[in-house]
Scaffold this motif. Structure first.
Motif, PDB file in Angstrom:
ATOM      1  N   LYS A  67       0.675  -1.318  -0.032  1.00  0.00           N
ATOM      2  CA  LYS A  67      -0.026  -0.032  -0.193  1.00  0.00           C
ATOM      3  C   LYS A  67       0.899   1.093  -0.244  1.00  0.00           C
ATOM      4  O   LYS A  67       0.549   2.231  -0.880  1.00  0.00           O
ATOM      5  CB  LYS A  67      -0.859  -0.104   1.163  1.00  0.00           C
ATOM      6  CG  LYS A  67      -2.065  -0.948   1.110  1.00  0.00           C
ATOM      7  CD  LYS A  67      -3.024  -1.092   2.456  1.00  0.00           C
ATOM      8  CE  LYS A  67      -3.782  -2.108   2.244  1.00  0.00           C
ATOM      9  NZ  LYS A  67      -4.764  -2.266   3.671  1.00  0.00           N
ATOM     10  N   ARG A  68       2.096   1.255   0.898  1.00  0.00           N
ATOM     11  CA  ARG A  68       2.717   2.249   0.632  1.00  0.00           C
ATOM     12  C   ARG A  68       3.657   2.573  -0.532  1.00  0.00           C
ATOM     13  O   ARG A  68       3.559   3.927  -0.919  1.00  0.00           O
ATOM     14  CB  ARG A  68       3.963   2.241   1.774  1.00  0.00           C
ATOM     15  CG  ARG A  68       3.499   2.728   3.250  1.00  0.00           C
ATOM     16  CD  ARG A  68       4.703   2.804   4.181  1.00  0.00           C
ATOM     17  NE  ARG A  68       5.090   1.623   4.562  1.00  0.00           N
ATOM     18  CZ  ARG A  68       4.772   0.715   5.673  1.00  0.00           C
ATOM     19  NH1 ARG A  68       3.320   1.149   6.268  1.00  0.00           N
ATOM     20  NH2 ARG A  68       4.899  -0.469   6.043  1.00  0.00           N
ATOM     21  N   VAL A  69       4.243   1.729  -1.126  1.00  0.00           N
ATOM     22  CA  VAL A  69       4.700   2.064  -2.578  1.00  0.00           C
ATOM     23  C   VAL A  69       3.808   2.207  -3.487  1.00  0.00           C
ATOM     24  O   VAL A  69       3.955   3.227  -4.557  1.00  0.00           O
ATOM     25  CB  VAL A  69       5.780   0.640  -2.920  1.00  0.00           C
ATOM     26  CG1 VAL A  69       4.983  -0.496  -3.483  1.00  0.00           C
ATOM     27  CG2 VAL A  69       6.461   1.072  -3.919  1.00  0.00           C
TER      28      VAL A  69
ATOM     29  N   GLY B 168       7.346  -6.607   0.158  1.00  0.00           N
ATOM     30  CA  GLY B 168       6.249  -6.064  -0.515  1.00  0.00           C
ATOM     31  C   GLY B 168       6.639  -4.501  -0.768  1.00  0.00           C
ATOM     32  O   GLY B 168       5.750  -3.742  -0.924  1.00  0.00           O
ATOM     33  N   GLN B 169       8.017  -4.256  -0.690  1.00  0.00           N
ATOM     34  CA  GLN B 169       8.304  -2.837  -0.773  1.00  0.00           C
ATOM     35  C   GLN B 169       8.834  -2.526  -2.089  1.00  0.00           C
ATOM     36  O   GLN B 169       9.097  -1.257  -2.548  1.00  0.00           O
ATOM     37  CB  GLN B 169       9.588  -2.684   0.137  1.00  0.00           C
ATOM     38  CG  GLN B 169       9.304  -2.928   1.443  1.00  0.00           C
ATOM     39  CD  GLN B 169      10.640  -2.802   2.324  1.00  0.00           C
ATOM     40  OE1 GLN B 169      11.639  -3.150   1.939  1.00  0.00           O
ATOM     41  NE2 GLN B 169      10.295  -2.270   3.486  1.00  0.00           N
TER      42      GLN B 169
ATOM     43  N   SER C  13      11.254   0.968  -5.357  1.00  0.00           N
ATOM     44  CA  SER C  13      10.821   0.317  -3.922  1.00  0.00           C
ATOM     45  C   SER C  13      10.686   1.749  -2.965  1.00  0.00           C
ATOM     46  O   SER C  13      11.206   2.734  -3.412  1.00  0.00           O
ATOM     47  CB  SER C  13      11.834  -0.507  -3.353  1.00  0.00           C
ATOM     48  OG  SER C  13      13.178   0.162  -3.413  1.00  0.00           O
ATOM     49  N   TYR C  14      10.045   1.531  -2.080  1.00  0.00           N
ATOM     50  CA  TYR C  14       9.681   2.526  -1.171  1.00  0.00           C
ATOM     51  C   TYR C  14       9.408   1.830   0.374  1.00  0.00           C
ATOM     52  O   TYR C  14       8.897   0.907   0.358  1.00  0.00           O
ATOM     53  CB  TYR C  14       8.260   3.097  -1.308  1.00  0.00           C
ATOM     54  CG  TYR C  14       8.009   4.466  -0.492  1.00  0.00           C
ATOM     55  CD1 TYR C  14       8.390   5.492  -0.738  1.00  0.00           C
ATOM     56  CD2 TYR C  14       7.401   4.198   0.843  1.00  0.00           C
ATOM     57  CE1 TYR C  14       7.954   6.754  -0.037  1.00  0.00           C
ATOM     58  CE2 TYR C  14       7.145   5.378   1.622  1.00  0.00           C
ATOM     59  CZ  TYR C  14       7.241   6.492   1.058  1.00  0.00           C
ATOM     60  OH  TYR C  14       7.262   7.579   2.071  1.00  0.00           O
ATOM     61  N   VAL C  15      10.437   2.594   1.267  1.00  0.00           N
ATOM     62  CA  VAL C  15      10.186   1.772   2.698  1.00  0.00           C
ATOM     63  C   VAL C  15       9.555   2.778   3.265  1.00  0.00           C
ATOM     64  O   VAL C  15       8.308   2.112   3.846  1.00  0.00           O
ATOM     65  CB  VAL C  15      11.633   1.919   3.003  1.00  0.00           C
ATOM     66  CG1 VAL C  15      11.724   1.352   4.450  1.00  0.00           C
ATOM     67  CG2 VAL C  15      12.727   0.951   2.299  1.00  0.00           C
TER      68      VAL C  15
END
Length: 151
Positions: free
Chosen positions: A38-40, A82-83, A128-130
């Motif tokens: 959801k964040r990425v 999931g990132q 990617s997004y952390v």
């Protein structure tokens, strides 16, 4: 798995894998991996979708460890958390999309993979997004032999 994770993308799209289907692997993201997806989506993929206004499908999103091993990917791949998501936008050169992300969004790692500089459909973008404050904003190019900085 038609649960919407963002305005334009579903859980099914983020977990879809022909390899998983062929091998009978359950590649459904849950828990922390689902929240990471959801964040990425929210911080990178949706802003790209809105900016370009062109529907696109995801090449690769979440990969459970079993699937990741089956395709021969690195055991510490951010896809397993999931990132990370791999994608391309039909008709738009991947280097232009990558440059827009670099110039406009916060991300952890962006890799322009196997892009030949001529065919807009060559290669893809891995991004990617952390989380806020933990992203490296590292941009690379990969041609199959080595990583070099994206310039």
């Amino acid at each position: 798995m038609s649960e919407k994770l963002s305005e334009h993308f579903t859980l099914g799209e983020c977990c879809r894998s022909e390899t998983a289907q062929r091998h009978g692997i359950d590649n459904t993201a849950t828990g922390e991996e689902l929240e990471n997806l959801k964040r990425v989506l929210e911080n990178v993929i949706e802003p790209v979708r809105v900016h370009y206004g062109i529907p696109f499908t995801l090449n690769s999103g979440y990969r459970c460890q079993e699937l990741n091993a089956a395709i021969g990917s690195s055991s510490n791949s951010q896809h397993c958390k999931g990132q990370a998501i791999d994608f391309e936008i039909p008709g738009i050169h991947n280097d232009k999309v990558a440059r827009w992300i670099i110039d406009n969004l916060d991300y952890d790692q962006l890799i322009l993979e196997f892009y030949d500089g001529v065919d807009p459909n060559s290669g893809w973008i891995h991004v990617s997004y952390v989380s806020v404050g933990e992203n490296r904003n590292q941009a690379l190019v990969y041609h199959g032999k080595q990583y070099t900085p994206f310039e």
